[in-house]
Write an enzyme that holds these catalytic residues in place. Structure first.
Site, PDB file in Angstrom:
ATOM      1  N   HIS A  39       0.820  -1.209   0.000  1.00 28.07           N
ATOM      2  CA  HIS A  39       0.000   0.000   0.000  1.00 28.07           C
ATOM      3  C   HIS A  39       0.855   1.259   0.000  1.00 28.07           C
ATOM      4  O   HIS A  39       1.796   1.369   0.778  1.00 28.07           O
ATOM      5  CB  HIS A  39      -0.929   0.019   1.217  1.00 28.07           C
ATOM      6  CG  HIS A  39      -2.143   0.852   1.006  1.00 28.07           C
ATOM      7  ND1 HIS A  39      -2.103   2.224   0.935  1.00 28.07           N
ATOM      8  CD2 HIS A  39      -3.446   0.515   0.841  1.00 28.07           C
ATOM      9  CE1 HIS A  39      -3.320   2.700   0.743  1.00 28.07           C
ATOM     10  NE2 HIS A  39      -4.146   1.682   0.670  1.00 28.07           N
ATOM     11  N   ALA A  55       8.603   8.871  10.905  1.00 26.58           N
ATOM     12  CA  ALA A  55       7.139   8.823  10.819  1.00 26.58           C
ATOM     13  C   ALA A  55       6.589   9.586   9.626  1.00 26.58           C
ATOM     14  O   ALA A  55       5.379   9.592   9.401  1.00 26.58           O
ATOM     15  CB  ALA A  55       6.515   9.367  12.104  1.00 26.58           C
TER      16      ALA A  55
END
Length: 297
Positions: free
Chosen positions: A83, A172
């Site tokens: 993904h 992140a």
């Protein structure tokens, strides 16, 4: 659910293999004023999707905390999956459900985005109805280049984040937040391991290439099952129903001598979307939800 006001949130996190991390994220939603409705993980996509709902203030705080958990526990420099993603907490969509307007939900999303950047040091893009520029409405445009290309992308003025520093968080990445309509995440699995076939089918059925109006689609390979998949988001199931997307994929698959072997729903789906499929495939005349036993009890 007895909340006076209800907003739904369907945050997607870039972790589908480490159960301990997924449970840590889930714990952030196990708080007063919020209901954790559903969550699931996929090892091939390496992604987990949560469906939560609650009072706006309590929900916002839970989401902000969950993003912090993801930031502390997901390292995108070591993460890979089928993904596309730019963030540990990749996308955080809010949907107004009860006694909350779109405008209020947009404001909620902007507050959450600002807090994510301030508290966690993760830059935030606003998308869909919360977008501040035309090039940020579509999630796929923001994600283009993925985490690996994000640092270079953010150097361009048009890709400065809405909140936070103009460079990704080192592990992140960045997070996309916004208000959007309800969508159905619907995947179709094929009896072939050939990802290219799934990609060709996806190109034919998705709107951006001239396919169905409210369909976004990609072709991927599920290595754990050795099958290819057409993964779709139906952004308005009332105008492009689930059965229409399913039939389009089946028709395109036949061109390559490929069959459908199964489908899956990621997250939750409105009852009406399934009833529309029942009416279509069974050809029930004058069918409505009043014909469902449970709706009459």
């Amino acid at each position: 659910m007895s909340f006076e006001k209800i907003v739904e949130c369907v945050p997607n996190f870039s972790e589908g293999r480490n159960g301990k991390v997924i449970e840590k994220i889930a714990d952030a939603f196990r708080v007063d004023g919020v209901k954790l409705l559903d969550y699931s993980a996929d090892v091939d996509h390496n992604r987990s999707v949560f469906t939560v709902a609650g009072e706006p203030t309590e929900l916002a705080e839970a989401v902000i905390n969950a993003v912090g958990v993801a930031k502390d526990n997901i390292d995108l420099t070591k993460q890979s999956g089928e993904h596309p993603r730019i963030g540990a907490a990749d996308v955080v969509p809010f949907v107004p459900i009860k006694n909350v307007s779109v405008e209020e939900t947009v404001e909620l999303s902007r507050f959450v985005g600002q807090q994510i950047a301030t508290r966690h040091g993760v830059p935030v893009y606003l998308y869909e109805k919360s977008a501040t520029a035309a090039n940020r409405v579509n999630l796929a445009d923001i994600r283009k280049g993925q985490f690996e290309g994000l640092s270079e992308k953010m150097k361009a003025e048009e890709w400065k984040p809405d909140f936070g520093n103009s460079e990704p968080h080192p592990t992140a990445g960045a997070t996309v937040v916004g208000c959007r309509p309800f969508l159905v995440a619907f995947n179709v699995n094929l009896d072939t391991p050939d990802e290219e076939i799934a990609t060709k089918i996806a190109r034919r059925v998705r709107f951006i290439n001239g396919g169905l109006r409210f369909v976004k689609a990609l072709g991927v390979k599920l290595n754990s099952r050795n099958v290819a998949q057409v993964t779709m988001n139906l952004t308005d199931y009332t105008k492009t129903p689930v059965y229409a997307a399913f039939e389009a994929v089946k028709m395109e698959a036949r061109r390559y001598g490929v069959n459908v072997i199964g489908t899956e729903i990621i997250g939750l789906i409105p009852q009406q979307a399934l009833l529309d499929c029942v009416e279509y495939y069974l050809q029930i005349e004058n069918f409505s939800s009043d014909k469902v036993l449970e709706n009459n009890l």
